[in-house]
Structure formats: structure tokens, C-alpha cells
Design an enzyme around this catalytic site. Structure first.
Site: not given
Length: 763
Positions: A35, A225-226, A256, A616
Site C-alpha cells: 500500500t 491493487d491485488e 497470496q 498474518r
């Protein structure tokens, strides 16, 4: 952007930010500042002279878009950031489609169908076609149609494709006909489902070159993004918007990619360099989130995947502890172990409950943890559950709002034409639908002019239909003269919904009343918030409906700071981080899912899912597995997950309640056996005479200020009714146009129109 800001980036981040000479793929490892790179890159483009309205940034959640915009605002100023074209794929494309609706045969006020609406329409079509809903399950057929749209497969093409052949082999040969009818009905209702927002954007840009060139000129630099989560349709649209200029930057992590069940295609990111000529690859490999040993353990796991972009993620944080595997005899013991560890770590490290997360493969696994935490008095919250906006009473109210905003909305009309009861039964609705289908028009068109279409109903029914039409039309006339709350409140009262819901005081109805009050409070908040932020032209019912339609479960979570342990599926956890993470249920037949063990592609996604879970964790990562657990009404005995042995054994400690610290290999090789003298028995529940409820924090409302308090000045600390504590950065304007820019502790920077702001001056 000055050199001082660029110096805040590491070398890899800086290289990714300043390169703007062509297509660019940024592979961002877990916790590597993805980000930050996106934010600084947009700031860099603005600093280099690009206009904010020429930058398009596409995200997957509204929350991500808001956070990025706020960060960019802090870098380059809120005023410039305000004009950035930034949002989710669906929200950005919905705006484009409303502007260009007539080009593709829609009216600009088209409704957006959510998943529930889509399935309801499919169910109606299956019933009309007199098909067996056990063979043609509505949810299954709707998902099939959705997946076809994700592949840009329209009804006519679908009928000629291998998909239709597969349907025939699966004894559902008429799916293609259901799809054709579904497509036609959506058009008749002036409605698009979520997938249509992508499909019609692609059609608009692909079939109308003048419009495509207009948006290429408008969106001179595109960021995504992503990118590992994009589907075929999303990638195709990105190609159409960027193929001439080549000014595109996509950011993501193939390790991911965990959403194939939603249509995400990992090939989009793996093959990016082949799809975009001259594309350059940048890698962000420094993890800022986790300890060194957690990062190394995650690396050792994901290395077993063959299809990936090689990278070597590393951490310069503290060395940390190994991952700890804690086998248990049963799911009940597993829950006890986890709860005991939470209490122990919290006591030792003086941390909060919100520093802990329990991650599981399937929602059903939460039961044992919930029961144990209730017993131990540990507060928790579950991500996922039934969304507020999916509750029946809320769906009913929203259906009224939708019909008022777009009378051609078939699903909304069907839902509320006889709610509350007004004597318009299913037979009448069926006749209206038949006439509408025969003439190729919407149900509302027939209902509005029953004589014109020779609708075969009694005189009494004609009167009831006329009364209903008058009611809806009367509210529709007030759409732009009353704000969303005023009109919404009137609809709830005048429709009879309020009377119906408040007619009883049983527990279920009390819950419905509370939900309705909360909903109205949310509408008030919507209107007040937009007025405060000087968006007074966006306070009407259609604006509110679009906001609701584009919400996702994860977006609609309040994000409050209540001190609770988080329970969620691993899919829901992506993008989050916690000091301590428990990954539970690591057993064969659970993780990996038994549905994914026959395909190497699916098995690799399951391994990526565990990689996401482990990464995480910031400080502690615990893995648990149970030797037996109640599932599907019986006791099942399972072996530990095959993925445990994929983790380097030197990075994994195994703690057994029976044997103390043992080797990981001994756990993996240990056969699943029944305990001696054991037999399946029914679970016993003992009623607690004084059940301990999950603690919930209640706060009294704070006093409000005088509207437009002229005593406000730079440096004041205020307590705002919605945003909390904040510091006033500046006050500008005069009279009714006085505005204050406030930096809130949690909510970020907001510009408030003081005549609407509700706050008190703290100091």
C-alpha cells in the site's frame, strides 16, 4: 514528491515508485509495504505534473480505496487527492456505465442486483420453466452464470460452448436457456448484477472505440491493487484501457492468490509480462510485519508450490520464536488450548484481546471456540456471519427503496408488491409476469397500464394495483426533493412496514425493531456525513442505495476498536495482521479441503491459503490440529495436514500435552487411531445458571456543539460525534460556508462543513 519522502522508502520500493515508462508488475511479498508503494507512486505521479483526475486506481474493497486516498492526501494535500479516480472495480465501472448507459441499451437509473437478487430471479425462471429445482438448484445455476460472465461468456456464446456440453453431461442441459432468460429479464428490469458491471464495461469499451478512446484519454495512468485476485473480465478491461499508452502498474503477490472460487485467475499475474509488451518486474521482498522465523517458516512452506514467481522474502525484525504446533485429542481440547494460551500471553505481555486472531478453513469450525470463550469470559467477534443488509426486514425496506428509485426493478417489485399484505397475490403477479414476458416489457409497465395490456384480473384487483402504483409513484416524485433519511422514513411509515414490525413484542420482533431502528440511524448518519463533508448533492435515496449495493461483508464491518479476539476464515483475514495468530484445524479433510486434493492447481491454492494465514502473524504463530472432532453428525478421526511437513522442521516446535516438546515428524507420521476404550458419544451441554455473555462496550452519547461554533480555531482538539477525537489543522471560509480540516486519531483527515458538524471542543 521531494527527495525527503523518497528516502522513506527502501531501495526496492523506491525503484518501483519512480519507474513510470511502461507496463509494470510489482510483486509485493507479505508485509512488504504494498500500500505504501501504491500511495507513494500516485503521489509521485502528481508531483511530476499529472492531474489527479487522469489517474485511475482500482482496488477490491472500498476500505482499501479510502485508506489510500487518505494517505495520498497526507502526502500531497487533501484537495488534490480528492479528485483522484479511485475505487473498487465495481464502483468505478458502475459510474462509467451510468454515464454511458444509453449506448448499451440501459437507462442511467439501472438497479444493481446483489447475489440474493440474482438467485431469486434464477429461482423464478426455473419455476416458470417447470424444471426440477433439485436438479437445477437456483444457487448452483446462478453461480454457473456468474462464472460464465467472469469469462465474458454471453448467453448466445454460452449455448455454443463447452460449458453447455458440460451442463448436458451433468444432466442440466437447460442451463443455457435459463441464462438466456435471465439475461433478458435483467435488461427488461433495467438491472445489472455485479458481474454485469464488468461484462457491460468490457462491451462498452470493446465495441465502441470512440468511448474507449475517451476513457483512455481520461485515465492516462492506471494502477491495480491485488492483481492476483483479478478475473478474466477485469484483466480484459485493464488491457482495453491501457494497450495504447502502456501506462499501467499492477501490484500483487501470486503467493497470496486464494480466490479462484470467486473467479480469480492466478494466470493473470503469472503471465503479466507476456500479456503486456515490455513489462518490467519489480520485487518487494522485505517483510516489515513479522519476525524473521515466521517469515522463514512461511517461505519454506510456499517453496513447495511449482507455479509461482520466485522471490526471497526476508525480515530484519527481531529473530523471534519458531512456529508452535499444538496437537490436541479433540476439537474441544483444541479450543481449551487456544483459550488458555490467549489468557497466558495476555497476562505475560499485558496485551489486548484484539491482538489475537483465530483463523480457520471453514466457518463451521468456530462453534467450539465460541463455546469455550463464552465459558472463559473471553470477548470475541466473528467476521463473516449474516450481513446486516441481508436480514429480511432490511431487505424488505431496501426493496421498497429500489422500486421507488427504479420502478422497472422486477425483483424488488416481486418482493414487496404484497408486503405488507395488500391483497395482491401470487396469481395476480403471475398474470402480470406472463403478460410482461409476452410483450417484452417490465412488470411495472404492465402494472401501470393494465387496461392497455388487457390484464385479466378483477375490478377489485385493478383498484389494488392502482393504489400500489400511486403509492410508489408518489414517493418517486420526492426522490430529489427529500434526502435519503426523510424519504426513507416516510416510506417505512406510509407503506405499513413500521406498523407490521411494531405489532408484536416477541423476541424475534424486538430484534427486527432494533434492526429497523439501526437502519434508520445509518441513513441519518449517511445524510449527515455527506452534508458535513460538503457532499450535499449526494444525500438522496439513489446515492444511499448505491452505497449499500456495493458494500461487502468485510467493508461493512464497523472496524471498531473494541477489545475482542477476532474469529474468521482465512479468506476473510487476508490483508489483516495480528501480533498473535492461531491457525486451527490443520487436519486432512479440513485443510487442505477434500474438494481440492485431486488437482495440483487447487492443492497449490490451499497451500497459498496456509501461507496467507501464517503471514498474518507479527510475533507469535500457533498451529493446532485435533485427532478427532464431531463433524457431519459423527465423530471423525483425522491425521495432521500434509502441509505441516512442508514447513522446515527446524522452524517448527511441537508441543504435546502428553509428550511435552516432540518432533514435527513424529506428529505427521502418527496414525489416526481411536483412543483406547473410546466410542462415539453424544456431546453433553450443561446449562449455566448464570451464562456469561460476550462483553459489549456501551457508551453514552456525548453533548453536541452549537452548529457552526465560531469559537473553533486551529490547534483545537475536538470530540466529533462520528469520528471521535481530532485536532483542527485549519479553519477557512465564513458564515454558513465555514469549513474545518481536522486530523482525527482513528478516522484520518476530514473536511467538515461546520454548519452541519456535531462536535464539542475538548481543548
Amino acid at each position: 514528491m521531494n527527495e525527503n519522502l523518497l528516502e522513506q522508502l527502501n531501495e526496492s520500493q523506491r525503484e518501483a515508485v519512480v519507474y513510470c515508462d511502461g507496463p509494470q508488475l510489482v510483486i509485493a511479498g507479505a508485509g512488504s509495504g504494498k500500500t505504501r508503494v501504491l500511495t507513494y507512486k500516485i503521489g509521485y505521479l502528481l508531483q511530476e505534473g499529472m492531474n489527479p483526475w487522469n489517474i485511475l486506481a482500482l482496488t477490491f474493497t472500498n476500505k482499501a480505496a479510502r485508506e489510500m486516498k487518505e494517505r495520498i492526501g497526507r502526502l500531497v494535500g487533501q484537495e488534490r487527492a480528492r479528485y483522484l479516480q479511485m475505487g473498487t472495480f465495481h464502483s468505478v465501472f458502475a459510474r462509467i456505465l451510468r454515464a454511458e448507459a444509453e449506448t448499451i441499451g440501459f437507462q442511467p437509473n439501472f438497479t444493481i442486483y446483489d447475489q440474493s437478487d440474482s438467485r431469486s430471479l434464477v429461482k423464478s425462471i426455473i419455476k416458470e420453466m417447470q424444471l426440477d429445482d433439485k436438479t437445477y438448484k437456483p444457487a448452483s445455476v446462478a453461480d454457473r452464470i456468474s462464472m460464465a460472465k467472469n469469462h465474458l461468456l454471453l448467453p448466445q456464446n454460452y449455448a455454443q460452448s463447452t460449458w453447455a456440453i458440460d451442463d448436458t453431461h451433468g444432466k442440466r442441459p437447460l442451463v443455457k436457456d435459463i441464462y438466456i432468460r435471465y439475461h433478458e429479464r435483467c435488461r427488461q428490469a433495467n438491472a445489472m448484477d455485479f458481474d454485469d458491471l464488468l461484462v457491460y464495461t468490457y462491451i462498452l469499451l470493446n465495441n465502441h472505440d470512440d468511448i474507449r478512446k475517451k476513457y483512455i484519454e481520461r485515465f492516462q495512468y492506471v494502477l491495480v491493487d491485488e492483481y492476483q485476485d483479478t478475473n478474466y473480465a477485469q484483466q480484459s478491461i485493464v488491457v482495453l484501457l491501457t494497450k495504447e499508452r502502456g501506462q499501467v502498474c499492477v501490484v500483487g503477490d501470486d503467493a497470496q492468490s486464494i480466490y479462484s472460487f470467486r473467479g480469480a485467475n492466478i494466470d493473470n499475474i503469472l503471465d503479466f509480462q507476456n500479456k503486456f509488451d515490455g513489462a518490467r518486474l519489480f520485487k518487494l521482498e522485505q517483510n516489515y510485519r513479522s519476525t524473521q522465523l515466521i517469515v522463514q517458516a512461511a517461505n519454506s512452506l510456499i517453496r513447495h508450490n511449482e507455479r509461482q514467481i520466485p522471490k526471497d522474502v526476508f525480515s530484519k525484525n527481531e529473530h523471534g520464536e519458531k512456529l508452535v504446533l499444538k496437537p490436541a485429542y479433540s476439537d474441544k481440547e483444541e479450543a481449551i488450548i487456544v483459550c488458555n494460551d490467549i489468557r497466558k500471553i495476555r497476562r505475560q505481555e499485558h496485551c489486548r484481546y484484539s491482538d489475537f486472531a483465530i483463523l480457520y478453513r471453514t466457518n463451521s469450525q468456530s462453534r467450539s471456540f465460541e463455546e469455550q470463550m463464552r465459558k472463559d469470559g473471553i470477548p470475541y467477534r466473528i467476521y463473516g456471519g449474516l450481513s446486516f443488509y441481508q436480514r429480511k426486514e432490511i431487505k424488505d425496506v431496501i426493496a421498497y427503496f429500489r422500486l421507488v428509485s427504479n420502478p422497472n426493478d422486477e425483483e424488488a417489485l416481486r418482493r414487496i408488491i404484497n408486503y405488507p399484505t395488500r391483497g395482491i397475490g401470487e396469481t395476480t403477479v403471475g398474470k402480470i409476469a406472463e403478460v410482461a414476458n409476452n410483450h417484452g416489457v417490465s412488470l411495472w409497465t404492465v402494472l401501470s397500464q393494465p387496461q392497455v395490456f388487457s390484464l385479466d384480473v378483477s375490478k377489485a384487483t385493478y383498484t389494488k394495483l392502482a393504489t400500489f402504483k400511486s403509492l410508489i409513484s408518489g414517493w418517486a416524485d420526492r426522490l430529489i426533493s427529500e434526502d435519503a433519511y426523510e424519504l426513507g422514513h416516510a416510506i417505512i411509515m406510509e407503506s405499513g412496514i413500521s406498523k407490521e414490525i411494531y405489532s408484536s413484542s416477541n423476541p424475534d420482533d424486538l430484534s427486527r425493531q432494533e434492526n429497523l431502528e439501526e437502519f434508520l440511524g445509518g441513513m441519518q448518519d449517511f445524510v449527515a456525513g455527506r452534508q458535513e463533508e460538503d457532499l450535499g448533492d449526494q444525500i438522496y435515496l439513489p446515492n444511499f442505495l448505491q452505497e449499500v449495493a456495493l458494500l461487502t461483508d468485510i467493508d461493512s464491518d464497523s472496524g471498531d476498536a473494541d477489545d475482542k479476539v477476532s474469529l474468521m476464515t482465512i479468506h476473510a483475514a487476508k490483508g489483516l495482521e495480528f501480533p498473535t495468530v492461531f491457525v486451527v484445524g490443520l487436519e486432512e479433510n479440513i485443510f487442505p479441503s477434500p474438494m481440492c486434493t485431486n488437482s495440483m492447481r487447487e492443492l497449490e491454492e490451499e497451500r497459498r491459503l496456509l501461507y496467507v494465514a501464517i503471514t498474518r502473524a507479527e510475533k507469535h504463530c500457533f498451529l493446532t490440529c485435533a485427532q478427532n472432532r464431531w463433524r457431519y453428525g459423527r465423530m471423525e478421526y483425522d491425521t495432521p495436514s500434509r502441509f505441516i511437513k512442508d514447513i522446515d522442521s527446524s522452524l517448527l516446535s511441537v508441543e504435546s500435552s502428553k509428550d511435552g516438546m516432540i518432533s514435527a515428524a513424529s506428529v505427521i507420521s502418527r496414525p489416526a487411531t481411536r483412543m483406547q476404550n473410546s466410542r462415539p458419544v453424544a456431546t453433553q451441554f450443561v446449562a449455566d445458571p448464570k451464562p456469561r455473555l460476550v462483553p459489549v462496550r456501551h457508551e453514552s452519547p456525548r453533548p453536541q456543539s452549537v452548529i457552526g461554533d465560531i469559537g473553533l480555531k486551529e490547534g483545537n482538539v475536538i470530540e466529533h460525534q462520528r469520528f471521535g477525537i481530532g485536532t483542527v489543522i485549519r479553519v477557512e471560509g465564513s458564515g454558513e460556508n465555514t469549513k474545518a480540516t481536522v486530523e482525527f486519531k482513528n478516522a484520518g483527515t476530514k473536511q467538515l462543513l461546520l454548519k452541519f458538524a456535531k462536535y464539542t471542543i475538548v481543548q
